[in-house]
Design an enzyme around this catalytic site. Structure first.
Site, PDB file in Angstrom:
ATOM      1  N   ILE A  52      -2.741   7.518   0.659  1.00 44.74           N
ATOM      2  CA  ILE A  52      -4.027   7.233   0.001  1.00 44.74           C
ATOM      3  C   ILE A  52      -4.184   5.721  -0.142  1.00 44.74           C
ATOM      4  CG2 ILE A  52      -5.419   7.582  -2.056  1.00 44.74           C
ATOM      5  CD1 ILE A  52      -3.833  10.128  -2.604  1.00 44.74           C
ATOM      6  N   LYS A 105       4.537   3.731 -10.073  1.00 46.89           N
ATOM      7  CA  LYS A 105       3.269   3.619  -9.353  1.00 46.89           C
ATOM      8  C   LYS A 105       2.117   3.296 -10.303  1.00 46.89           C
ATOM      9  CE  LYS A 105       5.001   7.104  -6.112  1.00 46.89           C
ATOM     10  NZ  LYS A 105       4.881   8.504  -5.654  1.00 46.89           N
ATOM     11  N   GLY A 111      14.830  19.834  -0.157  1.00 55.60           N
ATOM     12  CA  GLY A 111      14.936  18.393   0.043  1.00 55.60           C
ATOM     13  C   GLY A 111      13.796  17.595  -0.544  1.00 55.60           C
ATOM     14  N   GLU A 130       0.828  -1.217   0.000  1.00 53.56           N
ATOM     15  CA  GLU A 130       0.000   0.000   0.000  1.00 53.56           C
ATOM     16  C   GLU A 130       0.859   1.263   0.000  1.00 53.56           C
ATOM     17  OE1 GLU A 130      -2.870   1.833  -0.873  1.00 53.56           O
ATOM     18  OE2 GLU A 130      -3.804   0.117   0.115  1.00 53.56           O
TER      19      GLU A 130
END
Length: 428
Positions: A138, A207, A189, A131
């Site tokens: 999310i 993803k 960063g 996940e």
């Protein structure tokens, strides 16, 4: 008393530290929700002595993550090191061989090796949960594998890299050029050690390939994802898009078409008043469309200690409860590679180019577009004082092959200066 679920955590960066905090601070809540205690047995990282703001002296230490993955007192190997190969892959394979379940936030490893790892885990009766690898906090993986399992998914779409969304919204809000905002994001960063993973669309493409595998019941195929980053976008594109009622987002889209599986991660113009168009800063958004449920919009933090650690813990809790799901929603051994379809769905396009300011220049461009079967919806020429003229064209719907034919032919007209910019206008 019910036996505790024992964790071995490899990687003690921001996310690993966040997981330790949740396990330590919410022990009673976790036990109440799972019916058993959750404990950390051992940890591993590159630097044992680093101050992480959370005590780790009570856990066994392993310099080698492979040794951690195979310990007898570890039930779940939690891989938070990152990287598609190297220690992360070796330790994950060792954990599976040693009979452990795996929880990982490593999208690169799964995008490249997910099919083989899933087959190995499922053949051994174990699970890989990820996940945290997609869209931070999310819960999109669970939405696809559980909540929407009764739907035929028609499209997956979203903004899945917070750094790119920060850069694009900052450019618009402050009126700053890409190079200046890129340097700002680097100083804050926000960028990966290799910035191209972010701005080149690679991180978000990893993803998207994972979500597409679940949504359409296919093998993960990251190599088939069309990737285009945001490096070529200018402040002029941002401003012109806004004047036309659009915003530019690095948008991932996956959908099954008659020609095959379309997977692309590229800058797109989206309506400014749409949910994706209104997305600001480093926030992520994923849109899922199913035949029964319609459209589901999920918005939240795409990175950071708390959101990503929350996603890791959701997988650990699932295992503690005894939930056993296949990695990609269907048995991995039965998944097939989809036929890739390159930008198969027709769409209008935004074109920006610099033309020589001489008679007949625009007519030559219109002729090239017409010969490629592309019609012009609207055109705008901005004011200029030099021998070159900035021109913006919005086409009617066309396919990418026709557009590429036109783009290649522009060079032979003798009136196009530099390289034209072409951005798809996406329906959202």
């Amino acid at each position: 008393m019910t036996q505790p679920l024992r964790l071995g955590i490899a990687g003690l960066g921001t996310v690993g530290t966040g997981v330790i905090k949740i396990v330590r601070q919410k022990a009673k809540l976790l036990a109440a929700r799972t019916g058993r205690p959750i404990e950390i047995s051992a940890v591993s990282a590159r630097n044992r002595d680093k101050d992480r703001g959370v005590p780790i002296s009570g856990y066994a230490w392993e310099d080698d993550p492979v040794a951690l993955a195979t310990r007898d007192d570890v039930d779940v190997f939690v891989e938070l090191m990152g990287g598609s190969d190297g220690p992360a892959k070796a330790a994950t394979e060792a954990a599976i061989a040693a009979g452990k379940d795996v929880v990982t936030a490593n999208k690169a490893m799964l995008a490249v090796h997910g099919q083989a790892l899933a087959e190995a885990a499922e053949a051994a009766g174990h699970v890989i949960r990820f996940e945290a690898a997609v869209a931070g906090g999310i819960p999109v993986v669970k939405a696809l594998t559980e909540g929407l399992a009764g739907n035929e998914i028609t499209r997956v779409m979203g903004v899945m890299n917070g750094t790119c969304n920060y850069i694009l919204t900052r450019m618009e809000d402050a009126g700053l050029p890409y190079e200046e905002v890129f340097a700002e994001a680097d100083a804050l960063g926000y960028l990966e050690a290799d910035p191209n993973l972010d701005v080149g669309g690679i991180d978000a493409g990893h993803k998207l390939s994972l979500l597409a595998a679940i949504a359409f019941g296919t093998q993960v195929d990251f190599d088939a994802v069309e990737l285009e980053g945001i490096q070529k976008l200018s402040i002029d594109d941002i401003r012109t898009a806004a004047s036309l009622g659009y915003r530019i987002k690095l948008l991932g889209v996956a959908q099954m078409t008659g020609r095959g599986l379309e997977q692309r991660m590229s800058p797109c113009l989206v309506p400014a008043d749409s949910p994706i168009g209104q997305l600001q800063g480093g926030t992520n958004m994923v849109v899922l469309e199913g035949d029964s449920v319609g459209q589901i919009v999920m918005r939240g933090a795409g990175a950071g200690e708390g959101p990503t650690a929350s996603a890791v813990m959701s997988d650990i809790i699932e295992i503690a409860r005894g939930t056993r799901l296949t990695t990609f929603g269907q048995p991995a051994a039965g998944l097939q590679k989809a036929r890739p379809a390159r930008a198969a769905t027709p769409a209008p396009y935004y074109l920006r180019m610099i033309l020589s300011d001489k008679p007949g220049a625009m007519a030559k461009i219109a002729t090239v577009l017409g010969e490629a079967g592309i019609s012009i919806d609207r055109m705008r020429q901005t004011r200029h004082d030099s021998a070159s003229a900035p021109v913006v064209i919005v086409t009617h719907k066309t396919n990418r092959d026709a557009l590429d034919t036109a783009l290649a032919a522009f060079g032979g007209t003798g009136v196009v200066l530099g390289e034209p910019v072409a951005i798809r206008i996406e329906r959202v």
